[in-house]
Scaffold this active site. Structure first.
Site, PDB file in Angstrom:
ATOM      1  N   HIS A  43       0.811  -1.210   0.000  1.00 11.26           N
ATOM      2  CA  HIS A  43       0.000   0.000   0.000  1.00 11.26           C
ATOM      3  C   HIS A  43       0.852   1.271   0.000  1.00 11.26           C
ATOM      4  O   HIS A  43       0.344   2.371   0.246  1.00 11.26           O
ATOM      5  CB  HIS A  43      -0.935   0.024   1.213  1.00 11.26           C
ATOM      6  N   ASP A  87      -7.333   4.659   8.767  1.00  9.68           N
ATOM      7  CA  ASP A  87      -8.668   4.603   8.177  1.00  9.68           C
ATOM      8  C   ASP A  87      -8.898   3.296   7.416  1.00  9.68           C
ATOM      9  O   ASP A  87     -10.033   2.835   7.292  1.00  9.68           O
ATOM     10  CB  ASP A  87      -8.874   5.782   7.221  1.00  9.68           C
ATOM     11  N   GLU A  99     -12.711  13.421  12.526  1.00  7.24           N
ATOM     12  CA  GLU A  99     -12.053  13.703  11.256  1.00  7.24           C
ATOM     13  C   GLU A  99     -12.874  14.756  10.519  1.00  7.24           C
ATOM     14  O   GLU A  99     -13.836  15.315  11.061  1.00  7.24           O
ATOM     15  CB  GLU A  99     -11.893  12.440  10.398  1.00  7.24           C
TER      16      GLU A  99
END
Length: 601
Positions: free
Chosen positions: A180, A241, A352
């Site tokens: 990632h 997240d 957030e």
């Protein structure tokens, strides 16, 4: 031992080492390296004269040829300057490939030497193209081999083998988790990529008690840790997240999400690590044991060691989450409410926010997952053509606490100044909330839109500069389209361990602003990679000219000067740790901070 410095003429240098002439093509280049050597806090060179070039000589071996400046590698390996990058090109390790390509024979020798290692796992030399890809999908550096380790010993043996070969080989090592990374950080051109999910030890084990924790492999996914710890009614405190990432990957960066204002990032919630250094040593480290390595590895971008085991702090886990979204039209009111919430003693468990640019029918899209407080007023709200700011909050609770939780959320919301008709909320399970991004991943994969270029830009911006930043970026640069979500939320620096390698702005409160763009590979328009990269460069240029004091999260730089500016006062310590734990610059070449030395001969 620090080597003594001598001045000899260029002719003498050639006579001492006849091969030197092939590398000493430019005296100006030599001076450039000398200046860089001094800038990293290493022993100073004496003043150079135009006809002289500096070399290093080991006084214990006076009759041996001096080592040219371009080698700068002591026989004792105390100051091996293979760690010093070439300022001419830090863009990628591809520069090494184009200037010093390994011959087919050298590559074969590397394969042969790796095959001789006795391992619990195995190497693969074929069908390893996947290791040259990552989520960013813009950098593709092909390795020579992929290691599938079954034990920590496999990783240690491999690195120790490469370390013992020294600069005779250009082999480097990159640990790859779930792939990632964004700019090839987990790739190793013509090197060895370690497939960390293959690591089968330790078996995940949860420890309950007054200070509960879980011991996990560095290649374990956070989503698996969540499911396993929930069996004991526990869970980690801080998250990212997206949970389908490995422990070693996020701890090498920071691990930031909406819980960071409360618990700090993931690197703040680790009790102990097991690390394989760039010498192949397997070391346990914590605040009490090998503390310098512990702090260095956390947020250290993989430069000092590969995390093979971690002890993660846990807390009692809730069963449910009230997930809330509200909108603002004024940026100043939006940030004021965010800062109020993260500074309050009693607040939400997750905070957030994100920026919404020119979205049509926004609230109608929310209805698939959220319920409006006032359906009639919500139906009248028009978001077309506006820049809006969404505050996203979550409050944990258990089913038998619903009444108490209702009163708490109402009290918290009553102190905020959002647009009343835009209050949406939904009660979801704790797992569904934490794994919410995976739902979007599945949908994007079905549409063929997941494995596209992701030229993300993540910035940390001081509180005092966030309004200036927003005015420039959201008012001028990104007026029509953002090509993906834009996250924006503040965190408290007081919750962060300042001893780690992770670098933050100087102020006590700073904002994470993340431009999570996706590009269409064949497009040359506003949704194409070139256009998005140009936009991001404009954002960086504006921030630099305005002296906003920003730092990059998941940093990506192309010059030595930029890396030094990024680390600031911590750069000297960062370099010292590199010398201590990875003196040949074997680890994490894809970060492009240091380059392994090219052998002189």
């Amino acid at each position: 031992m620090i080597l003594h410095l001598q001045q000899v003429s260029l002719i003498q240098c050639k006579e001492a080492n006849p091969h030197a002439s092939t590398r000493l093509k430019s005296y100006d280049k030599c001076l450039q390296f000398m200046s860089l050597y001094q800038s990293q806090g290493l022993p100073s060179f004496p003043q150079a004269k135009p006809h002289e070039v500096h070399v290093l000589r080991d006084p214990r071996m006076p009759h041996t040829p001096p080592l040219s400046f371009f080698t700068l590698r002591s026989r004792t390996r105390k100051y091996p300057t293979c760690c010093i990058p070439d300022t001419a090109n830090l863009c990628s390790n591809l520069s090494l490939a184009t200037t010093a390509v390994q011959t087919h024979s050298a590559s074969s020798d590397n394969h042969f030497s790796l095959k001789k290692l006795t391992l619990d796992g195995h190497f693969s030399f074929e069908n390893i193209h996947y290791a040259a890809k990552d989520f960013g999908n813009t950098y593709h550096f092909h390795p020579s081999a992929v290691l599938y380790p079954k034990s920590v010993s496999d990783i240690s043996s491999t690195i120790k083998h490469i370390f013992n070969i020294g600069t005779a080989s250009q082999l480097t090592v990159a640990a790859r988790g779930h792939g990632h990374s964004l700019q090839g950080q987990a790739q190793a051109h013509q090197g060895v990529v370690i497939n960390m999910p293959s690591l089968q030890e330790p078996v995940m084990k949860v420890h309950t008690g007054e200070l509960p924790y879980v011991d996990v492999s560095g290649g374990e996914l956070w989503i698996n840790i969540l499911h396993e710890t929930l069996k004991n009614g526990l869970a980690p405190k801080s998250w990212t997240d997206y949970l389908h990432l490995t422990v070693g990957g996020t701890l090498s960066n920071a691990g930031i999400s909406g819980q960071a204002f409360l618990h700090g990032p993931q690197i703040n919630n680790v009790y102990k690590l097991e690390v394989v250094t760039g010498k192949g040593d397997v070391l346990t480290c914590s605040e009490q044991q090998n503390a310098d390595l512990f702090h260095g590895v956390l947020g250290g971008l993989g430069q000092f060691g590969i995390i093979t085991r971690a002890r993660i702090s846990l807390e009692p886990a809730p069963k449910m989450v009230r997930w809330i979204r509200v909108l603002y039209s004024e940026f100043s009111i939006f940030t004021k409410d965010q800062e109020h919430l993260i500074s309050s003693e009693s607040s939400f468990d997750y905070i957030e926010g994100f920026v919404i640019i020119n979205r049509t029918g926004l609230l109608n899209n929310w209805r698939s997952s959220f319920n409006p407080r006032d359906p009639l007023q919500a139906s009248k709200f028009n978001s077309d053509g506006k820049v809006l700011y969404c505050l996203e909050m979550a409050k944990h609770f258990n089913p038998d606490e619903a009444g108490i939780m209702d009163k708490k959320t109402e009290s918290l919301l009553s102190k905020l100044s959002f647009i009343p008709s835009t209050l949406f909320q939904s009660d979801v399970s704790y797992v569904d909330f934490l794994d919410r991004v995976h739902v979007s991943e599945i949908k994007l994969r079905e549409k063929g839109l997941w494995e596209v270029p992701h030229p993300w830009l993540n910035l940390l911006i001081p509180k005092s500069k966030i309004s200036d930043f927003a005015q420039q970026v959201f008012g001028e640069i990104l007026k029509d389209n953002s090509n993906g979500p834009i996250l924006i939320y503040p965190v408290n620096k007081s919750k962060w361990n300042r001893k780690t390698s992770f670098v933050t702005p100087d102020e006590d409160i700073f904002y994470l602003v993340a431009f999570l763009s996706s590009a269409l590979p064949s497009s040359r328009g506003t949704d194409g990679l070139e256009h998005i990269n140009n936009q991001h460069q404009r954002i960086l240029d504006v921030s630099t000219r305005a002296n906003l004091g920003i730092k990059q999260y998941l940093p990506h730089y192309s010059t030595q000067k930029e890396w030094q500016a990024h680390f600031g006062p911590q750069w000297k310590l960062f370099v010292q740790r590199k010398y201590a734990y990875d003196p040949l610059a074997i680890l994490a070449p894809g970060q492009r901070i240091f380059q392994k030395a090219i052998p002189f001969l």
